[in-house]
Motif scaffolding. Structure first.
Motif, mmCIF file in Angstrom:
data_model
loop_
_atom_site.group_PDB
_atom_site.id
_atom_site.type_symbol
_atom_site.label_atom_id
_atom_site.label_comp_id
_atom_site.label_asym_id
_atom_site.label_seq_id
_atom_site.Cartn_x
_atom_site.Cartn_y
_atom_site.Cartn_z
ATOM 1 N N PRO A 1 5.581 -4.424 -2.254
ATOM 2 C CA PRO A 1 6.489 -3.497 -2.942
ATOM 3 C C PRO A 1 7.750 -3.307 -2.101
ATOM 4 C CG PRO A 1 4.856 -2.263 -1.728
ATOM 5 C CD PRO A 1 4.494 -3.724 -1.582
ATOM 6 N N ASP A 2 8.776 -2.711 -2.687
ATOM 7 C CA ASP A 2 9.914 -2.329 -1.865
ATOM 8 C C ASP A 2 9.484 -1.114 -1.030
ATOM 9 O OD1 ASP A 2 11.053 0.294 -3.258
ATOM 10 O OD2 ASP A 2 10.618 -1.132 -4.869
ATOM 11 N N TRP A 3 10.207 -0.859 0.045
ATOM 12 C CA TRP A 3 9.788 0.193 0.973
ATOM 13 C C TRP A 3 9.795 1.573 0.340
ATOM 14 C CZ3 TRP A 3 12.243 4.560 2.602
ATOM 15 C CH2 TRP A 3 13.616 4.654 2.413
ATOM 16 N N LEU A 4 10.712 1.811 -0.557
ATOM 17 C CA LEU A 4 10.809 3.127 -1.166
ATOM 18 C C LEU A 4 9.594 3.424 -2.040
ATOM 19 C CD1 LEU A 4 12.434 5.675 -1.556
ATOM 20 C CD2 LEU A 4 13.717 4.521 -3.344
ATOM 21 N N ARG A 5 9.170 2.449 -2.808
ATOM 22 C CA ARG A 5 7.976 2.647 -3.642
ATOM 23 C C ARG A 5 6.744 2.837 -2.760
ATOM 24 N NH1 ARG A 5 5.303 -1.145 -8.368
ATOM 25 N NH2 ARG A 5 4.000 0.523 -9.181
ATOM 26 N N PHE A 6 6.628 2.026 -1.715
ATOM 27 C CA PHE A 6 5.501 2.161 -0.794
ATOM 28 C C PHE A 6 5.487 3.566 -0.191
ATOM 29 C CE2 PHE A 6 3.455 1.819 3.349
ATOM 30 C CZ PHE A 6 2.293 1.116 3.047
ATOM 31 N N PHE A 7 6.652 4.024 0.291
ATOM 32 C CA PHE A 7 6.728 5.362 0.865
ATOM 33 C C PHE A 7 6.297 6.415 -0.147
ATOM 34 C CE2 PHE A 7 8.806 9.413 1.446
ATOM 35 C CZ PHE A 7 8.402 9.746 2.725
ATOM 36 N N LYS B 1 -2.397 11.552 13.687
ATOM 37 C CA LYS B 1 -2.704 11.148 15.065
ATOM 38 C C LYS B 1 -3.662 9.958 15.125
ATOM 39 C CE LYS B 1 -1.856 15.786 16.709
ATOM 40 N NZ LYS B 1 -2.413 17.054 17.100
ATOM 41 N N THR B 2 -4.005 9.382 13.981
ATOM 42 C CA THR B 2 -4.991 8.299 13.945
ATOM 43 C C THR B 2 -4.346 6.910 13.999
ATOM 44 O OG1 THR B 2 -5.004 8.100 11.520
ATOM 45 C CG2 THR B 2 -6.525 9.735 12.511
ATOM 46 N N PRO B 3 -5.111 5.912 14.412
ATOM 47 C CA PRO B 3 -4.615 4.524 14.376
ATOM 48 C C PRO B 3 -4.335 4.060 12.939
ATOM 49 C CG PRO B 3 -6.683 4.652 15.623
ATOM 50 C CD PRO B 3 -6.420 6.014 15.039
ATOM 51 N N GLU B 4 -5.074 4.589 11.979
ATOM 52 C CA GLU B 4 -4.856 4.215 10.579
ATOM 53 C C GLU B 4 -3.477 4.667 10.105
ATOM 54 O OE1 GLU B 4 -9.233 4.302 11.305
ATOM 55 O OE2 GLU B 4 -7.647 5.740 11.707
ATOM 56 N N TYR B 5 -3.090 5.858 10.506
ATOM 57 C CA TYR B 5 -1.762 6.352 10.139
ATOM 58 C C TYR B 5 -0.687 5.503 10.809
ATOM 59 C CZ TYR B 5 2.223 9.356 9.288
ATOM 60 O OH TYR B 5 3.438 9.828 8.888
ATOM 61 N N ALA B 6 -0.905 5.163 12.067
ATOM 62 C CA ALA B 6 0.054 4.318 12.787
ATOM 63 C C ALA B 6 0.220 2.974 12.082
ATOM 64 C CB ALA B 6 -0.396 4.120 14.231
ATOM 65 N N GLU B 7 -0.856 2.427 11.571
ATOM 66 C CA GLU B 7 -0.775 1.148 10.854
ATOM 67 C C GLU B 7 0.003 1.301 9.548
ATOM 68 O OE1 GLU B 7 -0.899 -2.688 9.555
ATOM 69 O OE2 GLU B 7 -1.156 -1.891 11.577
ATOM 70 N N ILE B 8 -0.193 2.399 8.845
ATOM 71 C CA ILE B 8 0.573 2.646 7.614
ATOM 72 C C ILE B 8 2.065 2.753 7.952
ATOM 73 C CG2 ILE B 8 1.020 4.347 5.783
ATOM 74 C CD1 ILE B 8 -2.058 4.864 5.762
ATOM 75 N N GLN B 9 2.393 3.453 9.028
ATOM 76 C CA GLN B 9 3.786 3.548 9.455
ATOM 77 C C GLN B 9 4.341 2.163 9.809
ATOM 78 O OE1 GLN B 9 6.132 5.924 9.662
ATOM 79 N NE2 GLN B 9 4.865 7.536 8.828
ATOM 80 N N SER B 10 3.526 1.336 10.414
ATOM 81 C CA SER B 10 3.945 -0.030 10.761
ATOM 82 C C SER B 10 4.220 -0.846 9.496
ATOM 83 C CB SER B 10 2.857 -0.691 11.606
ATOM 84 O OG SER B 10 3.219 -2.003 11.933
ATOM 85 N N MET B 11 3.370 -0.697 8.489
ATOM 86 C CA MET B 11 3.598 -1.393 7.212
ATOM 87 C C MET B 11 4.931 -0.955 6.614
ATOM 88 S SD MET B 11 -0.043 -1.368 5.228
ATOM 89 C CE MET B 11 -1.305 -0.610 6.218
ATOM 90 N N LEU B 12 5.183 0.349 6.627
ATOM 91 C CA LEU B 12 6.427 0.879 6.088
ATOM 92 C C LEU B 12 7.628 0.313 6.850
ATOM 93 C CD1 LEU B 12 7.974 2.779 4.197
ATOM 94 C CD2 LEU B 12 7.531 4.622 5.848
ATOM 95 N N ALA B 13 7.524 0.268 8.164
ATOM 96 C CA ALA B 13 8.624 -0.263 8.972
ATOM 97 C C ALA B 13 8.882 -1.732 8.638
ATOM 98 C CB ALA B 13 8.306 -0.105 10.459
ATOM 99 N N ARG B 14 7.830 -2.515 8.457
ATOM 100 C CA ARG B 14 8.004 -3.936 8.108
ATOM 101 C C ARG B 14 8.661 -4.079 6.739
ATOM 102 N NH1 ARG B 14 2.826 -4.125 10.561
ATOM 103 N NH2 ARG B 14 1.793 -4.389 8.562
ATOM 104 N N LEU B 15 8.294 -3.241 5.796
ATOM 105 C CA LEU B 15 8.927 -3.293 4.474
ATOM 106 C C LEU B 15 10.399 -2.901 4.572
ATOM 107 C CD1 LEU B 15 6.107 -1.750 2.248
ATOM 108 C CD2 LEU B 15 6.894 -4.127 2.237
#
Length: 140
Positions: free
Chosen positions: A35-41, A66-80
């Protein structure tokens, strides 16, 4: 446009212990649809998004952030966001005015220039990432 995230009642049966993994798994599935980053967000981290449905209280949300799962979601958003694709989803924009000291403004300008981004892009990146409450300070 149809949402890619399930309605809140679907998550009622997910135990609190399983919710971080559930959030990360569903976000990864959506990320895989490019998806585009805005839709993902909006659909994952937005007010009506997946994460708010799984973590409806401020306390639960703060713990999840504070979890690694949240950090991974943030990483996905950054890549998008790196793709620079805002998609065809023409969500209205809003303007905010922020008063800040000249020195902070100058620092943002230099950082944006160094990163080859606009100040707007840099500020959006900083706004969509969690800031620990101890760094926010008190209201004046």
């Amino acid at each position: 446009m149809e949402s890619l995230v399930a309605p809140p009642d679907v998550f009622a049966e997910v135990s609190p212990a399983e919710r971080p993994q559930t959030a990360q798994r569903i976000a990864a599935e959506m990320y895989g649809q490019t998806p585009d980053w805005l839709r993902f967000f909006r659909e994952v981290l937005g007010v009506e998004g997946l994460v708010r449905k799984l973590f409806p209280t401020a306390e639960a949300m703060a713990a999840f952030e504070k979890t690694p799962e949240y950090a991974e979601i943030q990483s996905m958003l950054a890549r998008l966001r790196e793709r620079g694709d805002n998609g065809d989803d023409k969500e209205p924009t809003r303007v905010i005015t922020v008063r800040l000291p000249k020195s902070l403004h100058e620092s943002l300008k230099v950082e944006a220039h160094d990163r080859k981004k606009s100040i707007n892009q840099l500020c959006i990146a900083k706004l969509i990432h969690v800031i620990d409450s101890e760094f926010v300070g008190t209201a004046k």
